[in-house]
Design a protein around this motif. Structure first.
Motif, PDB file in Angstrom:
ATOM      1  N   HIS A 174       0.810  -1.217   0.000  1.00 48.80           N
ATOM      2  CA  HIS A 174       0.000   0.000   0.000  1.00 48.80           C
ATOM      3  C   HIS A 174       0.843   1.267   0.000  1.00 48.80           C
ATOM      4  CE1 HIS A 174      -3.553  -2.456   0.581  1.00 48.80           C
ATOM      5  NE2 HIS A 174      -2.983  -3.034   1.634  1.00 48.80           N
ATOM      6  N   ALA A 175       2.115   1.164  -0.338  1.00 48.21           N
ATOM      7  CA  ALA A 175       2.978   2.350  -0.381  1.00 48.21           C
ATOM      8  C   ALA A 175       2.429   3.366  -1.378  1.00 48.21           C
ATOM      9  CB  ALA A 175       4.400   1.943  -0.757  1.00 48.21           C
ATOM     10  N   LEU A 176       2.557   4.653  -1.037  1.00 47.90           N
ATOM     11  CA  LEU A 176       2.036   5.710  -1.890  1.00 47.90           C
ATOM     12  C   LEU A 176       2.755   5.729  -3.235  1.00 47.90           C
ATOM     13  CD1 LEU A 176       0.105   8.130  -2.119  1.00 47.90           C
ATOM     14  CD2 LEU A 176       1.953   9.563  -1.212  1.00 47.90           C
ATOM     15  N   HIS A 177       1.960   5.716  -4.288  1.00 46.19           N
ATOM     16  CA  HIS A 177       2.511   5.726  -5.639  1.00 46.19           C
ATOM     17  C   HIS A 177       2.230   7.071  -6.294  1.00 46.19           C
ATOM     18  CE1 HIS A 177       3.441   4.564  -9.766  1.00 46.19           C
ATOM     19  NE2 HIS A 177       2.259   5.050 -10.128  1.00 46.19           N
ATOM     20  N   PRO A 178       3.253   7.901  -6.549  1.00 41.29           N
ATOM     21  CA  PRO A 178       3.014   9.153  -7.256  1.00 41.29           C
ATOM     22  C   PRO A 178       3.030   8.939  -8.764  1.00 41.29           C
ATOM     23  CG  PRO A 178       5.290   9.070  -6.499  1.00 41.29           C
ATOM     24  CD  PRO A 178       4.639   7.803  -6.023  1.00 41.29           C
ATOM     25  N   PHE A 179       2.092   9.544  -9.452  1.00 41.03           N
ATOM     26  CA  PHE A 179       2.091   9.536 -10.915  1.00 41.03           C
ATOM     27  C   PHE A 179       2.966  10.696 -11.390  1.00 41.03           C
ATOM     28  CE2 PHE A 179      -1.693   7.167  -9.940  1.00 41.03           C
ATOM     29  CZ  PHE A 179      -1.828   6.250 -10.978  1.00 41.03           C
ATOM     30  N   GLU A 180       3.954  10.407 -12.214  1.00 40.84           N
ATOM     31  CA  GLU A 180       4.842  11.448 -12.715  1.00 40.84           C
ATOM     32  C   GLU A 180       4.477  11.781 -14.159  1.00 40.84           C
ATOM     33  OE1 GLU A 180       8.922  10.445 -12.151  1.00 40.84           O
ATOM     34  OE2 GLU A 180       8.797  10.545  -9.959  1.00 40.84           O
ATOM     35  N   TYR A 181       4.285  13.062 -14.425  1.00 39.49           N
ATOM     36  CA  TYR A 181       3.916  13.522 -15.758  1.00 39.49           C
ATOM     37  C   TYR A 181       4.670  14.808 -16.099  1.00 39.49           C
ATOM     38  CZ  TYR A 181      -0.328  10.627 -15.215  1.00 39.49           C
ATOM     39  OH  TYR A 181      -1.209   9.598 -15.010  1.00 39.49           O
ATOM     40  N   THR A 182       4.915  15.008 -17.371  1.00 39.72           N
ATOM     41  CA  THR A 182       5.221  16.344 -17.843  1.00 39.72           C
ATOM     42  C   THR A 182       3.891  17.089 -17.945  1.00 39.72           C
ATOM     43  OG1 THR A 182       4.954  15.806 -20.179  1.00 39.72           O
ATOM     44  CG2 THR A 182       7.153  15.447 -19.206  1.00 39.72           C
ATOM     45  N   PRO A 183       3.900  18.399 -18.016  1.00 37.05           N
ATOM     46  CA  PRO A 183       2.626  19.112 -18.184  1.00 37.05           C
ATOM     47  C   PRO A 183       1.844  18.633 -19.396  1.00 37.05           C
ATOM     48  CG  PRO A 183       4.373  20.652 -17.596  1.00 37.05           C
ATOM     49  CD  PRO A 183       5.037  19.334 -17.826  1.00 37.05           C
ATOM     50  N   ALA A 184       2.536  18.371 -20.499  1.00 39.14           N
ATOM     51  CA  ALA A 184       1.847  17.915 -21.713  1.00 39.14           C
ATOM     52  C   ALA A 184       1.223  16.549 -21.515  1.00 39.14           C
ATOM     53  CB  ALA A 184       2.829  17.892 -22.885  1.00 39.14           C
ATOM     54  N   GLN A 185       1.893  15.671 -20.774  1.00 38.63           N
ATOM     55  CA  GLN A 185       1.345  14.338 -20.529  1.00 38.63           C
ATOM     56  C   GLN A 185       0.084  14.399 -19.674  1.00 38.63           C
ATOM     57  OE1 GLN A 185       4.869  12.548 -18.862  1.00 38.63           O
ATOM     58  NE2 GLN A 185       5.420  11.533 -20.808  1.00 38.63           N
ATOM     59  N   LEU A 186       0.083  15.268 -18.649  1.00 36.17           N
ATOM     60  CA  LEU A 186      -1.117  15.401 -17.828  1.00 36.17           C
ATOM     61  C   LEU A 186      -2.264  15.985 -18.655  1.00 36.17           C
ATOM     62  CD1 LEU A 186      -2.463  15.070 -15.103  1.00 36.17           C
ATOM     63  CD2 LEU A 186      -1.672  17.361 -14.471  1.00 36.17           C
ATOM     64  N   GLN A 187      -1.955  16.915 -19.523  1.00 36.29           N
ATOM     65  CA  GLN A 187      -2.992  17.457 -20.398  1.00 36.29           C
ATOM     66  C   GLN A 187      -3.554  16.368 -21.302  1.00 36.29           C
ATOM     67  OE1 GLN A 187      -4.452  20.464 -20.328  1.00 36.29           O
ATOM     68  NE2 GLN A 187      -5.848  19.579 -21.850  1.00 36.29           N
ATOM     69  N   GLN A 188      -2.707  15.459 -21.729  1.00 38.06           N
ATOM     70  CA  GLN A 188      -3.162  14.352 -22.568  1.00 38.06           C
ATOM     71  C   GLN A 188      -4.100  13.426 -21.793  1.00 38.06           C
ATOM     72  OE1 GLN A 188      -0.019  11.830 -24.121  1.00 38.06           O
ATOM     73  NE2 GLN A 188      -1.166  11.475 -26.020  1.00 38.06           N
ATOM     74  N   VAL A 189      -3.822  13.230 -20.499  1.00 42.94           N
ATOM     75  CA  VAL A 189      -4.721  12.440 -19.655  1.00 42.94           C
ATOM     76  C   VAL A 189      -6.120  13.043 -19.674  1.00 42.94           C
ATOM     77  CG1 VAL A 189      -5.246  11.832 -17.264  1.00 42.94           C
ATOM     78  CG2 VAL A 189      -2.941  11.491 -18.148  1.00 42.94           C
ATOM     79  N   ILE A 190      -6.188  14.365 -19.560  1.00 43.39           N
ATOM     80  CA  ILE A 190      -7.480  15.051 -19.553  1.00 43.39           C
ATOM     81  C   ILE A 190      -8.140  14.967 -20.926  1.00 43.39           C
ATOM     82  CG2 ILE A 190      -8.611  17.291 -19.265  1.00 43.39           C
ATOM     83  CD1 ILE A 190      -6.351  17.987 -17.278  1.00 43.39           C
TER      84      ILE A 190
END
Length: 522
Positions: free
Chosen positions: A402-418
């Motif tokens: 259950h260790a915390l997992h951070p999602f790492e993105y560039t700004p463009a990658q996070l925009q692509q998620v949206i």
């Protein structure tokens, strides 16, 4: 004595204003509730007996007790304390402002065409003429809780206040005043951001004279949606407020009916994964007509603390996928959820990032706050395993499954998620690896709450709820407005959140938890 039954009667029209009723009696207001039915929908209430309604208007029907053979003379005649002149506004509001004089005509706070000022039955945010937001805590009343904690009749009290004020806002007049006899600067309450207020209304006359306003605070008590609280601060009101409460008790109205409304959730908890909750939220994002399957249900969720800001705790977890025989498929998915912990502080052991906890609460989907878990309890020492949150693994112990997992993105990658609507990191911890230039934003009502924006390339924003120390070597300098950040580059971490606006549009933002989540490149 017990009220046997209530039925609708026609009401002769009531005269306008506070002093014109002459202390006469009439039948109880339409929001009265028969014990065997437990509640009347807010829509059926005639807004506390419109004082200007004619006898043939729809709002002239009210609820009155049916006398039984055994108590025919036991129940006193109904008295309209809100309009008998014993409580009235003694100061003219015209030409005055609340912040300077303690009195002003206001409207319900809105965003576009949608109301956003309704908080609960005794707290509302108003907009003044100069766009000042006034957070009003109603004087003399204490309605059942409906946000951080949820109590029977809390929702009904909130709906009642909302319906009355919406009608006054759209057709009549709303004036708020501080509990003082003379014009003067009001003092905030213990929170420093709210003002104890008297809320005066007229339902169908815009800019009504101050003599023709009635006190909503008293009306809420009279119609059985609140207990009286701290009314001794205005001694001349005390007798009337308590008389109105005693009458509501005698007529067994609403919270004094001895019943629990059908809308109040059953006290049965179901263990639900954060993934199941996430899927319902995504379904609502993709289809505005979808009804969240967990709305108004008590649930127990397990997850790792991904962040904590603005009284909201964020949990995320990796939920494994299983075959029908119970064996693991080797697949799974991360998911998260937000938990409103209320306005009081909770022990830091529950807010430390990386801590694995369980939280029982009430899942709710509301117009004001979106989907969240509320009505929670975070004990300092002992706990009730059924109703209280508990720490299962401290952050230093939570190093494996259950260790915390951070999602790492560039700004463009996070925009692509949206853009692609994958929603993989929704309500989970994200780290934006590249710096972004702040191009604008706006400040919220509270001193340290502000939003950062990053130009047209990115549809997500960053919502900050604390003052930022931009230079670690200069802790005395803090930034508490978006304007300080404009044209600066920042690296951001936080929880990726989807929020439904009052217009029905979904927006996405990152919510940092502390100064460590915002790196300003000076």
């Amino acid at each position: 004595m017990k009220l046997k039954k209530l039925f609708l009667l026609g009401l002769a029209s009531l005269s306008l204003g506070l002093t014109s009723c002459g202390g006469g009696s009439s039948s109880p207001a339409a929001s009265s509730v028969a014990p065997e039915t437990s509640s009347v929908p807010a829509e059926s209430s005639p807004i506390a007996s419109n004082p200007d309604a004619s006898t043939d208007s729809a709002s002239s029907s009210i609820v009155a007790p049916e006398e039984s053979s055994s108590d025919a003379s036991a129940l006193p005649a109904w008295h309209d304390y809100a309009r008998d002149g014993s409580v009235k506004l003694g100061l003219d509001y015209k030409g005055h402002t609340f912040m300077e004089d303690g009195i002003e005509q206001v409207t319900i706070r809105k965003s576009g065409d949608s109301y956003i000022g309704f908080i609960d039955g005794d707290t509302v945010h108003f907009s003044a003429g100069d766009n000042t937001v006034i957070k009003a805590r109603f004087f003399g009343v204490d309605t059942p809780e409906s946000t951080g904690k949820v109590q029977p009749w809390g929702k009904e009290a909130s709906d009642y206040t909302k319906k009355v004020l919406k009608e006054a806002n759209e057709n009549g007049t709303i004036v708020i005043s501080s509990p003082q006899k003379e014009y003067g600067i009001p003092e905030p309450d213990s929170t420093g951001s709210r003002y104890v207020s008297l809320v005066w209304i007229n339902l169908d006359t815009p800019n009504a004279n101050y003599e023709n306003l009635i006190l909503l605070n008293l009306l809420i008590v009279q119609d059985g949606y609140s207990w009286v609280k701290n009314v001794s601060d205005i001694p001349e009101y005390e007798t009337t407020f308590y008389a109105a409460q005693d009458q509501a008790k005698a007529y067994e109205l609403n919270l004094f009916s001895g019943t629990i409304p059908d809308s109040f959730p059953k006290d049965e908890y179901e263990i639900v994964s954060v993934l199941d909750l996430k899927r319902e939220i995504v379904a609502c994002i993709e289809d505005s007509s979808h009804v969240n399957a967990y709305h108004n249900k008590r649930v127990i969720v397990y997850g790792t603390v991904a962040g904590f800001s603005n009284n909201i705790l964020y949990l995320q977890d990796y939920v494994k996928e299983y075959n029908e025989d119970g064996s693991e498929t080797g697949r799974g998915e991360y998911a998260g959820i937000n938990i409103f912990v209320g306005m009081t502080s909770i022990p830091s052991k529950f807010t430390a990032k990386g801590t694995y906890i369980s939280v029982p609460g009430l899942a709710q989907d509301s117009d004001n706050f979106g989907f969240q878990i509320t009505d929670t309890n975070f004990p300092r020492v002992s706990y009730d395993a059924k109703k209280d949150a508990q720490v299962i693994l401290r952050a230093d112990q939570n190093t494996e499954e259950h260790a915390l997992h951070p999602f790492e993105y560039t700004p463009a990658q996070l925009q692509q998620v949206i853009t692609q609507k994958t929603y993989e990191p929704l309500f989970c911890n994200v780290v934006i690896t590249d710096a972004m230039k702040v191009t604008g934003g706006y400040d919220s009502d509270s001193d340290s709450n502000f939003t950062l924006q990053f130009g047209r390339s990115y549809s997500f924003s960053v919502y900050v709820t604390f003052s930022v120390t931009p230079d670690p070597d200069d802790p005395a300098t803090t930034w508490n407005s978006f304007s300080y950040f404009v044209d600066h580059n920042v690296r951001i971490s936080g929880v990726f959140v989807a929020r439904k606006t009052t217009s029905g549009k979904w927006v996405f933002q990152i919510n940092p938890s502390s100064n460590a989540d915002i790196e300003v490149i000076l």
